[in-house]
Structures are given as structure tokens and as C-alpha cells.
Write an enzyme that holds these catalytic residues in place. Structure first.
Site, PDB file in Angstrom:
ATOM      1  N   SER A   1       0.843  -1.195   0.000  1.00 46.47           N
ATOM      2  CA  SER A   1       0.000   0.000   0.000  1.00 46.47           C
ATOM      3  C   SER A   1       0.879   1.246   0.000  1.00 46.47           C
ATOM      4  O   SER A   1       0.390   2.358  -0.222  1.00 46.47           O
ATOM      5  CB  SER A   1      -0.923   0.017   1.228  1.00 46.47           C
ATOM      6  OG  SER A   1      -0.180  -0.173   2.419  1.00 46.47           O
TER       7      SER A   1
ATOM      8  N   GLU B   1      -9.199  -9.556   4.166  1.00 46.63           N
ATOM      9  CA  GLU B   1      -9.548  -8.183   3.780  1.00 46.63           C
ATOM     10  C   GLU B   1     -10.926  -8.132   3.127  1.00 46.63           C
ATOM     11  O   GLU B   1     -11.208  -8.888   2.186  1.00 46.63           O
ATOM     12  CB  GLU B   1      -8.488  -7.602   2.820  1.00 46.63           C
ATOM     13  CG  GLU B   1      -8.831  -6.167   2.404  1.00 46.63           C
ATOM     14  CD  GLU B   1      -7.674  -5.383   1.805  1.00 46.63           C
ATOM     15  OE1 GLU B   1      -6.535  -5.878   1.808  1.00 46.63           O
ATOM     16  OE2 GLU B   1      -7.946  -4.256   1.331  1.00 46.63           O
TER      17      GLU B   1
HETATM   18  O1  KIV Z   1      -0.414  -3.362   1.669  1.00 46.11           O
HETATM   19  C1  KIV Z   1      -1.087  -3.262   2.714  1.00 46.11           C
HETATM   20  O2  KIV Z   1      -1.077  -2.244   3.420  1.00 46.11           O
HETATM   21  C2  KIV Z   1      -1.902  -4.403   3.098  1.00 46.11           C
HETATM   22  C3  KIV Z   1      -2.886  -4.193   4.215  1.00 46.11           C
HETATM   23  C4  KIV Z   1      -4.042  -3.458   3.691  1.00 46.11           C
HETATM   24  C5  KIV Z   1      -3.257  -5.468   4.844  1.00 46.11           C
HETATM   25  O3  KIV Z   1      -1.807  -5.423   2.527  1.00 46.11           O
END
Ligand code: KIV
Length: 289
Positions: free
Chosen positions: A69, A206
Site C-alpha cells: 500500500s 480483507e
Molecule cells: O499493503 C497493505 O497495506 C496491506 C494491508 C491493507 C493489509 O496489505
């Protein structure tokens, strides 16, 4: 040592609590397994730099995720898809350097593990050797089981990620809730059991219905980490920029915003600019003579 204080060996294996518990070493997979045994819920936050990670470490957050992310929350991309291994290594190394206690988990980004278990192993080893992380995370249930098996056999702790898998955003046509309807719910349960069987030490769920996340949590021996999975998973994770109100625009329904850092930082920047314009900064106490 009195009768009620833990021996050094006990302290190694399971601190009294994860939050604010052991402070003289990093949290391990054994600590997380012990937390599930005693029914202690724990929190995970993302982090992408040393400074912010240090704040969360000092706050007692037991697990920090260097999520891909970072793509949309730190590097300015629209999705997680463009994130590269080199970027993940750099960000993960910073988070490890900025922390002393948290377990640091790093995402294997899109394209770094889907080709083969050997590719997954090669890139997981980079994150462990070059960045120093304690575990890796990868997306996929049954489809990723062979890679999870090879990694765990090789000594790499793996956090799996099922339900909504953001690296598949283009195939999914967005970020829809997963596991709705009988067939999709059964597939989610199969995925959860497959990653546990393959050796994952925990699994992120998720954007799945709360009732289904509860069912998965009850059926698994490993901890489940929910994000948009309701209140009954063993742990919760949020993207830190969402949690602290740094994200611009709308955030997903499952986010609770605990601060408004975007407003605080914006106010600070405007006040600084105004002082400079008015000639009131720097003042005498900020000047050398
Ligand atoms: O990349 C990320 O931050 C994630 C979380 C949303 C679990 O995979």
C-alpha cells in the site's frame, strides 16, 4: 526472581501481553501464536519510513507491516501494482532501522512471487537479508500455497492475505467485498485452510463479511488479521495514513480515523509560511550571532 515473575526462558517464549509486553527483543511468531491461545487481540499498522515506524514502535504496536500500500499511500501511485522489489527493500530497511520491538512484516509486491515458488523464495530472501524483516506477506489462498510451503520450509515466516487482494485490482475491476454468497464463502474457507496447511503463521482477511471472518477465525489455529472483516478476527490492521487522517479524500468504510494529521500538518505549514512572509520567523532565538 520470585515465584510469580517469569523465568528468562518463559519471557522468551511468551510475554504477558503483546501490547506493552516484552520490551527487550522483537515480537516473534511464537508470541503471536501464544496470543491466540490466550485470546488476546492485537493491532497491526502499516509503516513506510523509519520515523513513523519509530512512533508506532514506541506506542507498543506489536506488528508493523511494510505494505505494498506504500504504492498509493506513500509513493504517489494509484494502486499497489507498480511497486517494485527495490522499493520494498528500501522502505522495509528503513522501518527495521526505526524500530526495536515490533515484528516487521514486508509485502512481496505484485510480480515478485507469482511466477514460481523459487521466485517467491528469491525475493523473500532479499527482504530478509537486505532489509532485515522478520516475515513476509503475500496475496492468495490455494493459488499461493506451494510458495508458502517452500518459504516456511526454508525458514521464512509467511503471513498470507486472502479475501480482497489489492494486487488483483485490475482483474477484480476495483475493490469489491469478497466472500459473499455460498460458493465465495466456501472458497474463502478453503483458501484460509490451504494457507494454514502450507505453514503460514497468520492470515489477513480483507473486506469480507464479519460473520464469515468470525467463522474463519474460529476454524483456524493461526491468528487472523482483519481489515474490513468485522470485530471477531484475532487481530486488526489499518493503513496508518487512513488511521491517522493523512489520506486525502474518501477512505474505505472499514477505516476509523483516530486523528486528523492532514489538517494539523496543513495548519503548521500555513503558519510557517505566514511567519516567513511577515518576517516573524526566524526570531532572535532561532539565529546565530
Ligand atoms: O499493503 C497493505 O497495506 C496491506 C494491508 C491493507 C493489509 O496489505
Amino acid at each position: 526472581m520470585n515465584a510469580s515473575s517469569p523465568s528468562p526462558a518463559q519471557n522468551q517464549a511468551s510475554p504477558a501481553t503483546l501490547y506493552g509486553g516484552v520490551t527487550n527483543r522483537r515480537v516473534t511468531v511464537r508470541d503471536l501464536a501464544a496470543a491466540k491461545q490466550r485470546g488476546e487481540k492485537w493491532s497491526m499498522l502499516t509503516a513506510y519510513d523509519a520515523l513513523t515506524a519509530g512512533v508506532f514502535d514506541e506506542a507498543g504496536i506489536p506488528v508493523l507491516l511494510v505494505g505494498d500500500s506504500a504504492g498509493n499511500c506513500h509513493l504517489g501511485y494509484e494502486t499497489t501494482v507498480p511497486v517494485t522489489m527495490d522499493q520494498m527493500v528500501m522502505l522495509s530497511a528503513a522501518v527495521v532501522r526505526g524500530t526495536r520491538r515490533a515484528m516487521v512484516v514486508a509485502d512481496l509486491p505484485f510480480g515478485s512471487y507469482q511466477e514460481s515458488p523459487a521466485q517467491a523464495m528469491h525475493n523473500a530472501a532479499r527482504l530478509m537479508k537486505e532489509a532485515g524483516v522478520g516475515a513476509v506477506k503475500l496475496e492468495g489462498g490455494e493459488r499461493s500455497a506451494r510458495s508458502i510451503e517452500l518459504l516456511t520450509e526454508a525458514g521464512v515466516p509467511v503471513m498470507a492475505h486472502i479475501g480482497l487482494t489489492p494486487q488483483s485490482v485490475h482483474a477484480l475491476g476495483g475493490y469489491p467485498v469478497q466472500g459473499r454468497g455460498d460458493e465465495a464463502a466456501h472458497q474463502l474457507l478453503r483458501d484460509a485452510k490451504a494457507v494454514q496447511q502450507a505453514g503460514a503463521f497468520s492470515v489477513v482477511l480483507e473486506a469480507v463479511p464479519a460473520e464469515l471472518a468470525k467463522q474463519v477465525t474460529e476454524q483456524l489455529a493461526i491468528p487472523t488479521v482483519g481489515i474490513g472483516g468485522g470485530p471477531d478476527t484475532d487481530a486488526q490492521v489499518l493503513v496508518w495514513t487512513d488511521m491517522a487522517g493523512m489520506t486525502a479524500g474518501r477512505v474505505p468504510k472499514f477505516v476509523k480515523q483516530y486523528a486528523n494529521l492532514r489538517a494539523v500538518l496543513g495548519d503548521a505549514a500555513r503558519a510557517y509560511a505566514e511567519d516567513v512572509r511577515a518576517g516573524t520567523f526566524p526570531a532572535a532565538e532561532h539565529s546565530f550571532h
